[in-house]
Write a protein that holds these residues in place. Structure first.
Motif, PDB file in Angstrom:
ATOM      1  N   PHE A 194      46.059  33.446  39.447  1.00 44.43           N
ATOM      2  CA  PHE A 194      44.629  33.660  39.643  1.00 44.43           C
ATOM      3  C   PHE A 194      43.915  32.320  39.719  1.00 44.43           C
ATOM      4  O   PHE A 194      44.221  31.390  38.952  1.00 44.43           O
ATOM      5  CB  PHE A 194      44.031  34.467  38.485  1.00 44.43           C
ATOM      6  CG  PHE A 194      44.174  35.950  38.644  1.00 44.43           C
ATOM      7  CD1 PHE A 194      43.552  36.620  39.693  1.00 44.43           C
ATOM      8  CD2 PHE A 194      44.926  36.686  37.734  1.00 44.43           C
ATOM      9  CE1 PHE A 194      43.681  37.993  39.834  1.00 44.43           C
ATOM     10  CE2 PHE A 194      45.053  38.052  37.869  1.00 44.43           C
ATOM     11  CZ  PHE A 194      44.429  38.712  38.922  1.00 44.43           C
TER      12      PHE A 194
ATOM     13  N   PRO B  55      41.586  43.027  40.795  1.00 49.42           N
ATOM     14  CA  PRO B  55      42.062  42.179  39.688  1.00 49.42           C
ATOM     15  C   PRO B  55      42.433  42.963  38.439  1.00 49.42           C
ATOM     16  O   PRO B  55      43.384  42.594  37.735  1.00 49.42           O
ATOM     17  CB  PRO B  55      40.870  41.239  39.431  1.00 49.42           C
ATOM     18  CG  PRO B  55      39.696  41.922  40.027  1.00 49.42           C
ATOM     19  CD  PRO B  55      40.214  42.707  41.180  1.00 49.42           C
TER      20      PRO B  55
ATOM     21  N   THR C 189      37.862  34.339  36.306  1.00 45.65           N
ATOM     22  CA  THR C 189      38.731  34.717  37.419  1.00 45.65           C
ATOM     23  C   THR C 189      38.177  35.967  38.106  1.00 45.65           C
ATOM     24  O   THR C 189      37.482  36.770  37.490  1.00 45.65           O
ATOM     25  CB  THR C 189      40.168  34.998  36.945  1.00 45.65           C
ATOM     26  OG1 THR C 189      40.154  36.113  36.025  1.00 45.65           O
ATOM     27  CG2 THR C 189      40.759  33.787  36.259  1.00 45.65           C
ATOM     28  N   ALA C 190      38.500  36.109  39.402  1.00 42.63           N
ATOM     29  CA  ALA C 190      38.045  37.283  40.159  1.00 42.63           C
ATOM     30  C   ALA C 190      39.161  37.693  41.111  1.00 42.63           C
ATOM     31  O   ALA C 190      40.322  37.818  40.709  1.00 42.63           O
ATOM     32  CB  ALA C 190      36.751  36.968  40.895  1.00 42.63           C
ATOM     33  N   ASN C 191      38.825  37.871  42.403  1.00 40.38           N
ATOM     34  CA  ASN C 191      39.830  38.304  43.374  1.00 40.38           C
ATOM     35  C   ASN C 191      40.720  37.165  43.859  1.00 40.38           C
ATOM     36  O   ASN C 191      41.864  37.396  44.250  1.00 40.38           O
ATOM     37  CB  ASN C 191      39.140  38.941  44.590  1.00 40.38           C
ATOM     38  CG  ASN C 191      38.304  40.146  44.215  1.00 40.38           C
ATOM     39  OD1 ASN C 191      38.717  40.977  43.419  1.00 40.38           O
ATOM     40  ND2 ASN C 191      37.119  40.233  44.793  1.00 40.38           N
TER      41      ASN C 191
ATOM     42  N   VAL D  74      51.896  36.083  39.491  1.00 38.49           N
ATOM     43  CA  VAL D  74      50.461  36.155  39.772  1.00 38.49           C
ATOM     44  C   VAL D  74      49.826  34.816  39.438  1.00 38.49           C
ATOM     45  O   VAL D  74      50.031  34.286  38.339  1.00 38.49           O
ATOM     46  CB  VAL D  74      49.776  37.267  38.942  1.00 38.49           C
ATOM     47  CG1 VAL D  74      48.267  37.256  39.170  1.00 38.49           C
ATOM     48  CG2 VAL D  74      50.365  38.621  39.272  1.00 38.49           C
TER      49      VAL D  74
ATOM     50  N   SER E  11      51.488  36.032  34.612  1.00 41.05           N
ATOM     51  CA  SER E  11      50.471  35.389  35.442  1.00 41.05           C
ATOM     52  C   SER E  11      50.121  34.003  34.914  1.00 41.05           C
ATOM     53  O   SER E  11      50.444  33.656  33.773  1.00 41.05           O
ATOM     54  CB  SER E  11      49.205  36.244  35.497  1.00 41.05           C
ATOM     55  OG  SER E  11      48.627  36.370  34.208  1.00 41.05           O
TER      56      SER E  11
ATOM     57  N   GLN F 184      40.129  40.262  29.280  1.00 38.67           N
ATOM     58  CA  GLN F 184      39.654  39.942  30.624  1.00 38.67           C
ATOM     59  C   GLN F 184      39.046  38.541  30.629  1.00 38.67           C
ATOM     60  O   GLN F 184      38.448  38.112  29.638  1.00 38.67           O
ATOM     61  CB  GLN F 184      38.594  40.963  31.074  1.00 38.67           C
ATOM     62  CG  GLN F 184      39.020  42.413  30.954  1.00 38.67           C
ATOM     63  CD  GLN F 184      40.111  42.794  31.926  1.00 38.67           C
ATOM     64  OE1 GLN F 184      40.323  42.120  32.935  1.00 38.67           O
ATOM     65  NE2 GLN F 184      40.809  43.888  31.653  1.00 38.67           N
TER      66      GLN F 184
ATOM     67  N   HIS G 140      36.463  46.247  47.124  1.00 40.88           N
ATOM     68  CA  HIS G 140      37.809  46.478  46.604  1.00 40.88           C
ATOM     69  C   HIS G 140      38.603  47.442  47.474  1.00 40.88           C
ATOM     70  O   HIS G 140      39.836  47.381  47.529  1.00 40.88           O
ATOM     71  CB  HIS G 140      37.729  46.986  45.170  1.00 40.88           C
ATOM     72  CG  HIS G 140      37.207  45.957  44.211  1.00 40.88           C
ATOM     73  ND1 HIS G 140      37.968  44.884  43.803  1.00 40.88           N
ATOM     74  CD2 HIS G 140      35.998  45.807  43.620  1.00 40.88           C
ATOM     75  CE1 HIS G 140      37.251  44.124  42.981  1.00 40.88           C
ATOM     76  NE2 HIS G 140      36.057  44.662  42.861  1.00 40.88           N
TER      77      HIS G 140
ATOM     78  N   VAL H 229      45.882  44.463  38.957  1.00 45.12           N
ATOM     79  CA  VAL H 229      46.912  43.434  38.825  1.00 45.12           C
ATOM     80  C   VAL H 229      47.178  43.131  37.352  1.00 45.12           C
ATOM     81  O   VAL H 229      48.342  43.050  36.918  1.00 45.12           O
ATOM     82  CB  VAL H 229      46.490  42.151  39.571  1.00 45.12           C
ATOM     83  CG1 VAL H 229      47.456  41.012  39.253  1.00 45.12           C
ATOM     84  CG2 VAL H 229      46.446  42.388  41.074  1.00 45.12           C
ATOM     85  N   LYS H 230      46.113  43.000  36.571  1.00 46.33           N
ATOM     86  CA  LYS H 230      46.285  42.694  35.149  1.00 46.33           C
ATOM     87  C   LYS H 230      46.940  43.849  34.409  1.00 46.33           C
ATOM     88  O   LYS H 230      47.761  43.638  33.514  1.00 46.33           O
ATOM     89  CB  LYS H 230      44.929  42.348  34.535  1.00 46.33           C
ATOM     90  CG  LYS H 230      44.363  41.031  35.049  1.00 46.33           C
ATOM     91  CD  LYS H 230      42.965  40.766  34.534  1.00 46.33           C
ATOM     92  CE  LYS H 230      42.409  39.481  35.130  1.00 46.33           C
ATOM     93  NZ  LYS H 230      41.007  39.212  34.699  1.00 46.33           N
TER      94      LYS H 230
ATOM     95  N   GLY I 261      43.319  34.612  44.422  1.00 45.73           N
ATOM     96  CA  GLY I 261      44.598  34.362  43.780  1.00 45.73           C
ATOM     97  C   GLY I 261      45.744  34.554  44.759  1.00 45.73           C
ATOM     98  O   GLY I 261      45.569  34.987  45.901  1.00 45.73           O
TER      99      GLY I 261
END
Length: 310
Positions: free
Chosen positions: A121, A181, A156-158, A119, A191, A152, A77, A184-185, A160
């Motif tokens: 994802f 992530p 989904t992960a990184n 966004v 998104s 959550q 990250h 971002v959320k 996007g």
């Protein structure tokens, strides 16, 4: 002054030297038909397999390929943070380097961005991971949802696509503990979850062993939730009420002659129980204090040692 590209693709690199050429070429093939200028930024997170030399070699014939080398291994990250802070595109794609995130899905993610959606994802509807890893991911995100109060999604992960204003917002956040992530959320931009293919890993092994995943999970929970502290307070109140109730019950039984001699076992058991709970509570508080101590140092969360094609 060189004109900024419209699309930036950021990928942290660790242990995937063998697939880097395939990665960057497939990204280029996927984006070129869109007719937009682009750049690909590979961030070498002190990969142990000599990935930096391969990045330098590939960049010699690909002017749109940029490389950033971190001075040591900071973590995925933090490598992403280095990449997005150096990305110049109006739309930024973040993906892993092991080709489990399929480059051919990038146009689909970019298409999902609009005036209303900032966004997009990638939603891995059929993850090509082991059952244990999928189960662990599901359990972690369920616990994180409960602790943070923010829903959550474990699919989904990184991977996007993100609008420039989203990236600028993430870059402006000052905290040292980074989890892309979740940040971002938390920012709250509208998104969309876009179903994407998820490929099997063909080269190398994941660097996330159980101990490292557990440490990462603890760091994320402590950085993005204060509920453990509130749980400690609740537990203290519950144990205080239990102790008060036991005292009242013992006095009542003593008055009625049910207790002649105080029990040694009950005293030792209660002492160990209360002592253990106090140590656990102090440990949780200590972890939060330690996080604040690290943040107070004001050190950068990554250090760049080399750049290419900048």
């Amino acid at each position: 002054m060189i004109e900024a590209p419209f699309i930036s693709v950021v990928s942290p690199v660790y242990g995937c030297k063998g697939c880097l050429e395939d990665l960057v070429d497939r990204i280029a093939v996927a984006i070129t038909p869109l007719g937009a200028s682009f750049e690909v930024i590979l961030v070498d997170d002190a990969s142990p397999d000599g990935a930096w030399a391969r990045i330098v070699e590939l960049s010699e014939t690909r002017p749109w390929l940029k490389g950033i080398r971190l001075s040591r291994n900071f973590g995925q990250h933090y490598a992403i943070a280095a990449g997005i802070e150096n990305a110049r595109g109006q739309q930024v794609v973040v993906m892993d380097c092991d080709l489990q995130d399929v480059p051919e899905e990038i146009p689909k993610l970019l298409k999902a961005l609009s005036n209303d959606v900032s966004v997009a994802f990638g939603q891995r509807t059929e993850r090509q991971d082991s059952t244990l890893k999928r189960l662990g991911s599901w359990a972690f995100y369920k616990a994180l949802s409960w602790l943070t109060g923010v829903k959550q999604d474990h699919t989904t992960a990184n991977f996007g696509a993100f609008d420039r204003k989203v990236i600028d917002t993430i870059n402006s956040m000052p905290e040292r503990e980074r989890c892309f992530p979740l940040m971002v959320k938390w920012a709250g931009f509208r998104s969309a979850a876009v179903p994407v293919s998820h490929a099997q890993r063909t080269l190398g092994k994941s660097s996330y062993k159980f101990s490292r995943l557990l440490r990462l999970a603890i760091d994320i929970i402590l950085s993005y939730s204060d509920k453990p502290l509130r749980l400690v307070v609740r537990m203290g109140i519950i144990f205080a009420l239990m102790a008060f109730t036991m005292v009242i019950l013992s006095v009542f039984r003593f008055i009625h002659g049910d207790i002649q001699v105080a029990g040694f076992t009950s005293i030792i058991a209660s002492t160990w129980l209360v002592g253990g709970m106090m140590i656990s509570c102090l440990g949780v508080v200590g972890l939060y204090v330690g996080k604040q101590f690290n943040d107070s140092k004001g050190r950068p969360y990554y250090i760049i040692s080399e750049r290419i094609n900048e």
